[in-house]
Design an enzyme around this catalytic site. Sequence first.
Site: not given
Ligand code: CP3
Length: 357
Positions: A34, A38, A47, A83, A158
């Site tokens: 990640r 943010r 964003r 994502d 999910y």
């Molecule tokens: O790693 C990276 O930088 C690449 C991008 C990436 C995102 N999500 C961008 C994102 C990756 C590899 C993920 C994986 C992901 N997404 C997982 C597996 C890893 C983990 O953290 O367990 C899961 C479970 C998700 C599902 C998901 N997407 C959730 C639970 C959320 C909201 C909560 C959170 O942690 O942000 C997202 C949204 C998301 N995906 C954001 C980002 C940068 C935030 C979006 C925003 O700016 O509002």
Amino acid sequence: MTITEDIKTLTKKERLLNVIQRQPVDRPPVWLMRQAGRYLPSYQEVRKQYTFHEMCAKADVAADVSLQPFDQFNMDAIIVFNDILIPFQHMGLSVEFTDKGPAVIPPVRTVEDARRIHVGEFDETPDVFNSIAEIRRRVGGDAPIFGFGGAPFTMAAYMVEGAMSKNLQHIKTMVYNQPDILHSLLDKITQTVIDYLRIQIQAGADVVQIFDTWAGTLSMDDYRRFALPYQQQIISTIQAEGTPVVLYVNGSSSVLREMKESGASVLSVDWKHDLASVREVVGDDVTLQGNLDPTALYAPPETVSRMTKEILDNHAKSAHAGNTGLIFNLGHGILPETPVESVRALVETVQAYEYSS
Ligand code: CP3
């Protein structure tokens, strides 16, 4: 894949691929799960102008954001901005990213719901393809790019919960009461993830990671029924086609043997066991990724450096590890309020580390 003998002149891509093949390197590569997110002020700026979906859909914007941590901290790998839930849009569901996290609409709970879901249908160049191709165009051939997807159990969680959930009540109920429905979902998700990863590899991804964030909540038996066989299908297919796969599980300590059985080239583990102990269970013929606790980054930079060094030393001293076999990372994704200075301290510490030969 190339194996480079001269470890003093490795490119970032060669260093990463060498480590995955358990070949010698000068130091471990480092990137953070990640890392495009943010905690970065520059991410927040972008964003403000776009929704999350727009950021994934516009190749230029996705490439900008993917490259922020690469440019600002000199990370050793790039992960494409996307994502794990995006493929749901190609399976007959819709996904919204709200302040409270993602929402899958409608959630899948009954036999009829499950029947409506289909294997993902992707056009020739879905967004993620364009994003990776754009990143590759900008960085050239020497920087490694990670593609990624969700592992089937976590995606099903999910799909069935419909949103983030603390107790996983609905999917756990399905595990116990309607295992056949769950297996039919897992089959469709597995096919979809294989296709989604292939698209990313065609676009230029060098390595792919599958995230099984929720599989560590399963009992060992249920992990063997509902997580492992589907991970194995993805991993054996993709690796047979020539691309290494990283398997991440949160709560890895309880399922290390099973993770090893997945066949993944790299096991990405959480912070609860030190890496030398993990190696005792999984052996020497696999690369590890990890494993600093993401909340450790809230400590002052000096503490972050010390803890990072401890992990590096712990792995280097483990039996037969030698000067390879570790990709430095966190034990889970970086948290939104993480101080940027701590990230810098972590990366600099890993990049200053020298294996004694
Ligand atoms: O790693 C990276 O930088 C690449 C991008 C990436 C995102 N999500 C961008 C994102 C990756 C590899 C993920 C994986 C992901 N997404 C997982 C597996 C890893 C983990 O953290 O367990 C899961 C479970 C998700 C599902 C998901 N997407 C959730 C639970 C959320 C909201 C909560 C959170 O942690 O942000 C997202 C949204 C998301 N995906 C954001 C980002 C940068 C935030 C979006 C925003 O700016 O509002």
